[in-house]
Scaffold this active site. Structure first.
Site, PDB file in Angstrom:
ATOM      1  N   SER A 135      -7.460   5.174   7.780  1.00  0.00           N
ATOM      2  CA  SER A 135      -6.213   4.432   8.000  1.00  0.00           C
ATOM      3  C   SER A 135      -5.626   4.926   9.119  1.00  0.00           C
ATOM      4  O   SER A 135      -5.166   5.986   9.652  1.00  0.00           O
ATOM      5  CB  SER A 135      -5.180   4.702   6.909  1.00  0.00           C
ATOM      6  OG  SER A 135      -6.081   4.379   5.346  1.00  0.00           O
ATOM      7  N   HIS A 138       1.708   4.335   6.047  1.00  0.00           N
ATOM      8  CA  HIS A 138       1.310   5.146   4.766  1.00  0.00           C
ATOM      9  C   HIS A 138       0.820   6.438   5.159  1.00  0.00           C
ATOM     10  O   HIS A 138       0.705   7.156   4.421  1.00  0.00           O
ATOM     11  CB  HIS A 138       0.588   4.327   3.594  1.00  0.00           C
ATOM     12  CG  HIS A 138      -0.748   3.919   4.063  1.00  0.00           C
ATOM     13  ND1 HIS A 138      -1.136   2.888   4.913  1.00  0.00           N
ATOM     14  CD2 HIS A 138      -1.912   4.769   4.252  1.00  0.00           C
ATOM     15  CE1 HIS A 138      -2.451   2.883   5.030  1.00  0.00           C
ATOM     16  NE2 HIS A 138      -2.893   4.125   4.691  1.00  0.00           N
ATOM     17  N   ASP A 165       3.160  -2.124   7.562  1.00  0.00           N
ATOM     18  CA  ASP A 165       2.527  -0.561   7.417  1.00  0.00           C
ATOM     19  C   ASP A 165       2.145  -0.361   8.660  1.00  0.00           C
ATOM     20  O   ASP A 165       0.975   0.253   9.013  1.00  0.00           O
ATOM     21  CB  ASP A 165       1.186  -1.098   6.594  1.00  0.00           C
ATOM     22  CG  ASP A 165       0.577   0.349   5.935  1.00  0.00           C
ATOM     23  OD1 ASP A 165       1.152   1.366   6.105  1.00  0.00           O
ATOM     24  OD2 ASP A 165      -0.650   0.275   5.705  1.00  0.00           O
TER      25      ASP A 165
END
Length: 423
Positions: A279, A169, A200
């Site tokens: 992230s 993402h 992911d």
């Protein structure tokens, strides 16, 4: 006289030794007077006691006794003199002190010295390699800030030739090229190698030589309570390190944006502070090994812009991330691990109910049937369908796992050999 008292002058004293003469004190007596010879002496007659001077003792002379009735001398002049002297001495001392301070470089204009200047740094302040500060110093050069279309994420170097693991993402809106920056301030361009939206995980390659990869650890060896460090660029604050512990392992996670892919994994839960921008960064154990990829957080905010750390962060286990990244590097595409059955999600049946079973698939081969409810997978409790999907994705294709299931009112077990999705 008529008052009863007859006052008269004493008769003439006889010669000493004469008859009637009174005995006389010896010469030199302090009481030598004629009173002893005249008991009727006139009380108004002047009299005196003669004391001889004290004999010499050879000691120091006695201090004279001051007269208490004598006028006293004023102390005001003395006090004034003392005050003036003190003021002069203080002014002279301050002036000399200022002059010496200026010459020594300690006064304004000469620089102010703060703290001791000739002390050795204590050994306790030296950061040992196994300390958290030592781990951070060792890992930080391998961490990168990923910049995509104005957004910021994180990643970490896993090979000397520049491969970097990050979240899918983070790079989902990236063009063919994107930029990264390192902890020393240097920058480089990078190329997207491949993505796996359902896990992911994505891999990019940095156009820079001499990179230091981070060591990869065994995420299956983690225990609740192990200390961890989270690296990344939260809220665009690059080169940030936060500390926490492993709060839980194999926590089933279902994440994803509306209209986008649904991501499943059995996550590492930690209370290390993780925010937007973390992230893709590494979650590192106390040995400096990356054991997870920071991915999502649980927040009380109603929107992504309101989301913030509340001590619930989740990382993709490194064993899973490493396997997916290796597939992407080798083939450009990741394999997805499946059990060969469709499960019912959102149902609280005390397990994962199988809606259907693929013929000749892993579940069917192990004897499972449609309607069976799987309650445990390899010892991990399964409460509903999402848990089963997340736990299956943790394992590599070809892994054999023990399954406990319920068929009607009977409990049974089976061994299932997981497979790779053919799609």
């Amino acid at each position: 006289m008529t008052d009863g008292w007859n006052w008269r002058r004493p008769p003439t004293s006889p010669e000493p030794g004469a008859p009637g003469a009174a005995s006389q004190p010896p010469p030199g007596s302090p009481w030598w007077s004629d009173a002893t010879a005249d008991p009727w002496r006139d009380p108004y007659a002047p009299s005196a006691v003669v004391l001889p001077p004290p004999p010499a003792t050879g000691g120091p002379a006695l201090d004279p006794v001051p007269d208490p009735d004598a006028p006293r001398r004023s102390l005001a002049p003395i006090l004034l003199i003392c005050l003036v002297t003190a003021l002069l001495a203080g002014g002279l001392g301050g002036t000399l002190g200022f002059v010496f301070a200026v010459r020594g470089g300690l006064a304004p204009g000469g620089g102010t010295q703060i703290g001791a200047d000739d002390r050795q740094v204590p050994e306790s302040a030296q950061r040992a390699p196994e300390s958290l500060a030592g781990v951070a110093e060792r890992v930080m050069p391998s961490v990168v800030t990923v910049r995509v279309a104005g957004a910021i994420g994180s990643g970490f170097v896993v090979s000397t030739d520049g491969y970097v693991i990050t979240n899918d993402h983070v790079v989902e809106d990236a063009d063919e090229t994107l930029g990264v920056s390192f902890s020393d301030g240097s920058t480089a361009t990078a190329k997207l190698i491949g993505r796996d939206p359902e896990s992911d995980i994505a891999v990019i390659k940095v156009a820079k030589s001499g990179l230091t990869p981070v060591a990869l650890g065994d995420s299956d060896a983690l225990a609740v309570g192990d200390p961890v460090l989270a690296f990344g660029s939260p809220l665009a604050l690059v080169n940030t390190v936060t500390q926490g512990i492993v709060s839980a392992v194999d926590r089933p996670i279902e994440a994803g944006d509306p209209g986008g892919p649904t991501r499943y994994y059995a996550a590492i839960q930690t209370d290390a502070a993780v925010n937007q921008g973390n992230s893709g960064g590494p979650l590192v154990n106390a040995s400096g090994q990356a054991i997870g990829v920071n991915s999502v957080i649980r927040s009380v905010g109603g929107a992504d812009t309101e989301a913030g750390n509340i001590g619930l962060a989740f990382a993709i286990p490194m064993n899973q991330a490493k396997r997916v990244a290796q597939d992407i590097i080798d083939t450009g595409k990741a394999r997805r691990t499946v059990i060969g059955a469709e499960v019912v999600t959102g149902e609280t049946a005390g397990g994962a109910r199988l809606r259907s079973v693929e013929p000749a698939g892993p579940a069917a081969t192990a004897g499972l049937k449609s309607g069976d409810v799987i309650t445990k997978l390899d010892g991990h409790l399964v409460e509903e369908g999402t848990d089963l999907i997340a736990l299956v994705r943790k394992y590599a294709p070809g892994s054999v796992v023990a399954v406990e299931y319920r068929r009607g009112t009977k409990a049974a077990t089976a061994s299932v050999t997981l497979a790779a999705d053919t799609n």
